[in-house]
Write an enzyme that holds these catalytic residues in place. Structure first.
Site, short mmCIF file in Angstrom:
data_model
loop_
_atom_site.label_atom_id
_atom_site.label_comp_id
_atom_site.label_asym_id
_atom_site.label_seq_id
_atom_site.Cartn_x
_atom_site.Cartn_y
_atom_site.Cartn_z
N CYS A 91 0.84 -1.19 0.00
CA CYS A 91 0.00 0.00 0.00
C CYS A 91 0.88 1.24 0.00
CB CYS A 91 -0.90 -0.01 1.24
SG CYS A 91 -1.86 1.50 1.47
N HIS A 240 -8.66 -3.21 2.05
CA HIS A 240 -7.60 -2.52 2.79
C HIS A 240 -7.73 -1.00 2.63
CE1 HIS A 240 -3.34 -1.98 4.21
NE2 HIS A 240 -3.48 -0.88 3.48
N GLU A 241 -7.85 -0.52 1.39
CA GLU A 241 -7.90 0.92 1.16
C GLU A 241 -9.18 1.54 1.72
OE1 GLU A 241 -5.25 2.33 0.31
OE2 GLU A 241 -4.20 0.50 -0.28
N HIS A 244 -8.59 2.57 5.15
CA HIS A 244 -7.96 3.89 5.28
C HIS A 244 -9.00 5.01 5.16
CE1 HIS A 244 -3.90 2.57 5.59
NE2 HIS A 244 -3.81 2.09 4.37
N HIS A 250 -2.03 1.86 9.23
CA HIS A 250 -1.51 0.50 9.08
C HIS A 250 -1.35 -0.19 10.42
CE1 HIS A 250 0.18 1.41 4.83
NE2 HIS A 250 -1.00 0.83 4.77
#
Length: 510
Positions: A91, A240-241, A244, A250
């Site tokens: 990432c 995952h993104e 964010h 992380h």
């Protein structure tokens, strides 16, 4: 003399590897160090050091922090393993503050102050969270090589992953209206700064911005896929993104979805305990007192095969049951099983606990003994034995005490040995009678079973004496006498007795 030469030849690569590990700087040492410094600065490791410290100390401390977060031996030395880790696809979001935030979270957990955790954990600045629980999203575009319905299905599932364990709810905004979170694929420089320019396959695959900007960007030139074993898995990167965009930084926790290097799909739940605690610390637990739902990664192996929200992706019911449209595990899917007759006729799905009372869902391996007809089931470090519908052992047994592997891939009764065999990764285990103890001199390498791949999901003996091994949408036929694979292919279309194709049309499912 021949045997001694063979030993020397096998030892030579180990000696060369040791030299490279010991002195990685011999190959352009200054150049490698500059590249490492640029990497550490980009991802926040050098920036976190004390400015007054000597340059060599700052660099060594940054290496230690990176090694710790990457689960490498912490030495402070730029060795081969550390360099290799820096080149892995990851990432593009900085790791700044992840070390300190995670350490503080662990400290609070051990101090039993779980309900008094300060609000700064796992997001970079005070207030970097959404101040509402209903969020809209839009998929702006998608990779040209992937079908739009399958990508949309993966996006829905990625958002659902987070709403399952928190009070958040998501809905897809109309194409012409505003959206809180936007997912976009770009090439190269896309006005996020040169440090965020995409570089094609490998490198930084994606990056995202914390709440209120609400954007996640993905490298359009990456070899994206929605299958676990080819290309770069888009679903994992999406999930995952999206984390964010919700405010999570992380995590260095083992097997965390929010680790800077994207996790692989496997048998374990996609969200680790740290992922769940992080999102719940921002938005609370699921509403209405409902229990957080965690799903194993194997349910998300192929979106192109089971997208069901659009007419283009919907499969006719005549083409087979649910297990034909995805992957199965131990000849079960979730908490259900199917009985398939020799002619390919398939029963309706039946709950596991209806047939075998006491079994948990998502069994990882199962086999039936051809000697006494008993069924053996395995999950985690426990195992069950049933004679018909009745449990033989009464309670599940802790099989790891006998040397059995945790989370086995598959199980099989092997007639030539008259023993149960467990498969895990690249090794197999032969069990003593009773199924609770591994025989001496095992485990051994899966190379003994010529041509059978690692991480199989199931194994079935056939009346002709062969054994069929399964992994994802493929199968391998093993000759028991030769202990070698003779044929392979796609089980849904090439094995009619699996009940996965229409007898008249022969329509393919994959």
């Amino acid at each position: 003399m021949v045997a001694r030469v063979g030993l020397l030849l096998r030892a030579l690569p180990l000696l060369l590897w040791g030299r490279l590990d010991a002195q990685p700087a011999e190959r352009g040492g200054q150049e490698l160090r500059k590249e490492a410094e640029a990497f550490l600065e980009k991802y926040g490791y050098l920036n976190e050091q004390v400015p007054k410290a000597p340059t060599s100390t700052r660099f060594s401390d940054a290496i230690r922090a990176f090694q710790w977060a990457s689960h490498l031996p912490v030495s402070g030395v730029l060795d081969r393993a550390t360099l290799r880790q820096m080149t892995r696809p990851r990432c593009g979001v900085t790791d700044t503050n992840s070390y300190a935030a995670w350490a503080e979270r662990i400290s609070d957990l051990f101090a039993r102050h779980r309900n008094k955790m300060r609000r700064k954990k796992r997001f970079a600045k005070q207030g970097n969270k959404w101040y509402k629980q209903h969020l809209s999203y839009r998929l702006v575009n998608w990779p040209e090589r992937l079908p739009e319905p399958a990508v949309r299905g993966a996006v829905r599932a990625a958002f659902q992953l987070w709403s399952n364990v928190s009070a958040l709810e998501f809905w897809e905004a109309p194409a012409t209206g505003p959206a809180d979170i936007r997912l976009t694929f770009f090439q190269g420089d896309h006005n996020d700064g040169l440090g965020n320019a995409f570089d094609g396959p490998g490198g930084a695959l994606a990056h995202a911005f914390l709440p209120r900007r609400g954007e996640a960007h993905f490298d359009k030139d990456e070899r994206w896929s929605l299958s676990r074993r080819r290309g770069r898995n888009l679903f994992v990167v999406l999930a995952h993104e999206i984390g964010h965009t919700l405010g999570l930084t992380h995590s260095p926790a083992p097997r965390a979805l929010m680790a800077p290097y994207y996790k692989r799909l496997g048998r374990d739940a996609l969200l680790s305990w740290d992922d769940v605690l992080a999102v719940q610390s921002l938005y609370g637990k699921p509403l209405g007192g409902s229990v957080a739902v965690q799903l194993p990664g194997k349910l998300f192996t192929d979106f192109e095969a089971w997208d069901s929200h659009s007419p283009q992706g919907r499969r006719p019911e005549t083409q087979g049951p649910k297990y034909c449209h995805s992957s199965f595990d131990a000849i079960t899917v979730g908490s259900h099983f199917w009985e398939v007759a020799a002619d390919g006729n398939v029963s309706e799905p039946r709950p596991l606990q209806e047939r075998w009372v006491g079994l948990p869902p998502n069994i990882e391996a199962a086999a039936v003994s051809l000697e006494d007809g008993d069924f053996y089931f395995f999950k985690g470090g426990r195992c069950w034995r049933f004679r018909g519908p009745k449990a033989v052992w009464g309670l599940p047994q802790l099989c790891r005490a006998g040397g059995l592997p945790r989370h086995p891939d598959a199980a099989l009764f092997f007639s030539p040995l008259r023993r149960l065999i467990l498969f895990k990764g690249a090794r197999y285990y032969v069990l003593a009678r009773g199924g609770l103890q591994v025989e001496p001199y095992y485990p051994r390498s899966l190379q003994d079973w010529g041509g059978i791949p690692e991480e199989v999901s199931g194994a079935l003996p056939r009346p002709d004496g062969s054994i069929i091994f399964f992994r994802d949408d493929r199968y391998w036929r093993l000759d028991q006498a030769k202990l070698g694979a003779t044929t392979s292919g796609r089980w849904a279309t090439e094995l009619p007795w699996m009940g996965c194709w229409h007898a008249n049309s022969g329509s393919a499912l994959f």
